[in-house]
Design an enzyme around this catalytic site. Structure first.
Site, short mmCIF file in Angstrom:
data_model
loop_
_atom_site.label_atom_id
_atom_site.label_comp_id
_atom_site.label_asym_id
_atom_site.label_seq_id
_atom_site.Cartn_x
_atom_site.Cartn_y
_atom_site.Cartn_z
N GLY A 217 0.82 -1.21 0.00
CA GLY A 217 0.00 0.00 0.00
C GLY A 217 0.85 1.26 0.00
O GLY A 217 0.74 2.10 -0.85
N PHE A 218 1.69 1.40 1.03
CA PHE A 218 2.64 2.51 1.16
C PHE A 218 1.94 3.87 1.19
O PHE A 218 2.55 4.89 0.92
CB PHE A 218 3.68 2.48 0.03
N GLY A 445 1.66 -5.58 4.49
CA GLY A 445 2.90 -6.25 4.18
C GLY A 445 3.93 -6.32 5.27
O GLY A 445 4.81 -7.19 5.23
N PRO A 609 12.22 -9.59 15.17
CA PRO A 609 13.47 -9.20 14.48
C PRO A 609 13.48 -9.51 13.00
O PRO A 609 13.98 -8.71 12.20
CB PRO A 609 14.54 -10.00 15.23
N LYS A 610 12.93 -10.63 12.61
CA LYS A 610 12.93 -11.00 11.19
C LYS A 610 12.11 -10.03 10.37
O LYS A 610 12.52 -9.57 9.29
CB LYS A 610 12.39 -12.43 11.05
N GLN A 615 11.48 -4.92 7.10
CA GLN A 615 11.00 -3.56 6.97
C GLN A 615 12.12 -2.60 6.61
O GLN A 615 11.98 -1.72 5.77
CB GLN A 615 10.36 -3.10 8.28
N LYS A 678 8.49 1.62 19.26
CA LYS A 678 8.31 2.82 18.44
C LYS A 678 8.02 2.37 17.02
O LYS A 678 8.34 1.25 16.63
CB LYS A 678 9.58 3.68 18.44
N GLY A 679 7.43 3.27 16.24
CA GLY A 679 7.12 2.93 14.86
C GLY A 679 8.37 2.70 14.04
O GLY A 679 9.39 3.36 14.22
N GLU A 682 7.95 3.82 8.71
CA GLU A 682 8.27 5.04 7.98
C GLU A 682 9.75 5.41 8.07
O GLU A 682 10.35 5.84 7.08
CB GLU A 682 7.42 6.21 8.51
#
Length: 715
Positions: A217-218, A445, A609-610, A615, A678-679, A682
């Site tokens: 999507g992004f 995703g 972690p994977k 990401q 935390k996110g 992005e």
């Protein structure tokens, strides 16, 4: 948040379904009587449609309806006049997708054209202050800049970027009585339900949206665009389910995009490298019917300890569809300007770029005066420099070669606000000891289905295989858009809260039940592991299954809502990173190649972690595209996008992606949310274009301030 499942490098729980084709995406649902819709797009950017010739389309075999009267719909833009090239002006409904597409091509439109303005650099285009980004100033930035020992003053241009995930925008709409069900590619199913209900003039409770799987999507699927509404409209008119899938070319007009930007960033510093003044001015494009803005001014105001700072953000409206979020919205663009200017200042002062950044580390958030919840940026610099081999970088440009190639290293800082939103979560344990947790978020995703499951498993004290996380249904409890690096901190915290409440319900039942081995035990001392409850007071144990069996219950559930409350009024919570890139430049061809990249991040607790590493790699790939390849080209005579296809719009392919790696500082942010995260989604693109541009400068001595970097700029 102690546990045994969080922190495990698990594979995605839906991985096998996806790679075998068993995962059902929006366009793949099957149902009786399904029809196909194809949108007719306007070939003018401004004016009105004076006539539509539809006889040939209606006569085409398989075509059942040609719907041209859209006046009953409430869209984001007017349906009575044209706001952008590609605007929907009709929809053809047929028994096959091929018949619908060909029928749409047979519809002939006649236009009363008006002069259109599609170039936001045109001096006739008016600019206004971005409503959510008012002019900001602290200290005396202009005076401090005028008296600075060293000055950098650079202008930047970034081209528009269009989304190109693999899954095309897709919707199936089915009416049953007055109730509408949508199977839609969506990053926000509850937002889609509200938008469609408003457009059709029906109660939102009569709309249900499903989106269990999203093929990328992004930001392109945060809102419900025209095609979603038109699918529902066509299905109601036809009395049968209708599927609408945009073509790749229609994708470029049918959804939003990263807006083009024009930036100025000026730094003034003392002889020691202490930055005293920062001036940031930015302008981005938007549509005439909406004022779309992004968080471009956030990083320049916040990232470094600069006493004299001002920012200004303007919007320029043109005849185009509205922009939209694209990974790292706003922040990745302003980071390119900021981190390029900092690199230039380091070069001018003869200071290592990392050392200059360390000299300007703030002790608090300069904008809010709040303390940082955590800020492990120094450790990111240290870890990144060591793992990447930063000490091998030559300070002087053009100092390293590999045959005929020039070799350069660059780095940049990354940061992104730790966004958290209110989320509701339902947790349930059934009689067989398995658990289900549900909320209305999406997974485009990153692996939300897996990572939230891990949090839930630890909160319930169950093995991962016994916990399922359900999402993508607007009937589930409240969730915000799956965007803005919000999901893990928000949805994960809500899942943790509901599962903790459910676990405590079971404990309360056990200690109150004379038949339980834990009867009269201290609830605070009861722990659960592998689905079994035990107390340190004795060796006796109980289980989810036994507690439910004795109570004669098929299951037990708890609903909870979590939100950040007033946390952001007490702390400044951001993620941080240090991004490193090595490039080669062919001086004869002007060709830039990425040789390797590495990034170190402080993003709180890493749940999976994977998936986190995946990401990071994905963000780097997106940043490589932004730096070297991606740029939308518009024919300003009519607003047509020239390169609206994957044959002409360049995105990174495997041959462009060499050695990419990332690592994470071992930390957590307990002040921000109960799971300490935390996110991440992005921040992994932020800093990447700047690091690449700085590496190109180190290789060639040419300071490039336009994205994407083009061959001719290096010749």
């Amino acid at each position: 948040m102690a546990g045994e499942v969080v922190g495990q490098a698990l594979s995605r729980v839906d991985a096998r379904l996806k790679v075998t084709g068993a995962a059902t995406y929006a366009a793949e649902h099957r149902m009786d009587g399904l029809l196909y819709g194809a949108i007719v797009n306007a070939a003018a950017a401004r004016g009105t449609v004076s006539a539509l010739a539809t006889d040939e389309a209606r006569a085409h075999p398989g075509v059942l309806h040609v719907l041209t009267d859209l006046s009953s719909l409430r869209l984001a833009h007017s349906v009575a006049e044209l706001a952008f090239y590609g605007q929907p002006i009709a929809i053809v409904v047929a028994t096959t997708a091929e018949a619908a597409a060909h029928g749409a091509s047979l519809v002939e439109a006649t236009y009363d054209r008006q002069p259109a303005l599609t170039d936001f650099d045109d001096p006739r285009a008016a600019s206004v202050t971005a409503p959510s980004n008012p002019d900001y100033s602290r200290g005396d930035p202009d005076g401090a800049f005028a008296s600075a020992h060293s000055k950098v003053d650079l202008e930047f241009t970034i081209s528009r970027e269009n989304h190109n995930p693999i899954e095309l925008p897709s919707t199936i709409a089915r009416w049953e009585g007055g109730k509408l069900t949508l199977w839609d590619k969506s990053q926000w199913v509850q937002g889609a339900a509200r938008t469609v209900a408003g457009a059709l003039g029906i109660p939102v409770q009569d709309v249900r949206v499903h989106s269990e799987y999203v093929g990328g999507g992004f930001g392109s699927a945060i809102r419900a665009y025209d095609h979603v509404i038109l699918a529902a409209f066509a299905a109601r008119q036809a009395g049968r389910p209708v599927k609408v899938v945009l073509s790749r070319r229609q994708f470029y007009y049918g959804t939003g995009y990263r807006p083009a930007s024009r930036q100025r960033l000026a730094l003034g510093a003392g002889a020691t490298g202490r930055v005293e003044s920062l001036i940031y001015e930015v302008r981005t494009e938007t549509s005439r019917y909406e004022q779309y803005e992004e968080g471009l001014t956030d990083l320049p105001k916040f990232l470094y300890g600069v006493p004299h700072t001002r920012t200004r953000y303007r919007l320029t409206a043109i005849d185009t569809q509205s922009p939209a979020s694209m990974r790292g919205p706003g922040v990745v663009s302003s980071a390119f300007a900021l981190e390029t200017a900092v690199d230039q200042l380091a070069h001018d002062l003869g200071v290592d770029p990392i050392e200059l950044r360390l000299r300007n580390e703030p002790t608090r958030d300069e904008v809010t005066s709040l303390p940082f919840s955590t800020r492990r940026l120094r450790e990111c610099y240290t870890l990144g420099a060591r793992r990447f081999g930063w000490s091998r970088r030559g300070a002087a440009p053009s100092g390293r070669t590999d045959g005929d190639l020039l070799i350069g290293m660059g780095m940049a800082t990354a940061s992104y606000h730790n966004n958290r939103r209110q989320v509701g979560s339902l947790a349930r344990v059934d009689a067989d000891g398995t658990a289900t947790v549900a909320t209305a978020t999406s997974d485009m995703g990153p692996g939300t289905t897996t990572s939230v499951m891990q949090v839930a498993a630890d909160a319930l004290g169950l093995p991962a295989r016994q916990v399922t996380f359900r999402l993508g249904d607007s009937a589930h409890p409240l969730a915000p858009p799956h965007a803005g690096a919000t999901t893990m901190a928000s949805v994960g915290s809500a899942a943790h809260t509901s599962c903790t409440a459910l676990r405590n319900k079971f404990i309360a039942m056990a200690v109150a039940d004379p038949a339980s081995p834990l009867y009269r035990a201290d609830p605070a001392k009861v722990a659960v592991r592998d689905g079994r409850f035990s107390s340190g007071e004795n060796a006796a144990a109980d289980s989810y299954r036994e507690i439910l069996r004795r109570a004669g219950l098929p299951g037990l559930e708890a609903t909870a809502t979590w939100g950040p409350g007033d946390t952001d009024t007490r702390i400044s919570s951001y993620g941080y990173g240090a991004v490193f890139a090595e490039v080669s430049v062919d001086p004869l061809l002007g060709l830039v190649r990425i040789r390797r990249m590495f990034a170190a991040y402080d993003v709180g607790r890493v749940v999976s972690p994977k998936l986190a590493h995946s990401q990071a790699i994905g963000g780097m790939v997106g940043g490589i595209g932004m730096a070297l390849l991606e740029g939308t080209v518009t024919d300003h005579r009519d607003g047509r996008i020239v390169n609206a296809s994957l044959a002409d719009y360049l995105v990174p392919v495997n041959a462009d992606i060499p050695e990419l790696d990332a690592a994470f500082i071992d930390t957590e942010d307990p002040l921000a949310d109960p799971i300490g995260v935390k996110g991440l989604g992005e921040i992994t693109i932020v800093g990447v274009p700047a690091a690449i541009g700085n590496a190109v400068f180190n290789a060639t001595g040419k300071r490039l301030t336009d994205l994407p970097i083009r061959l001719e700029a290096l010749l």
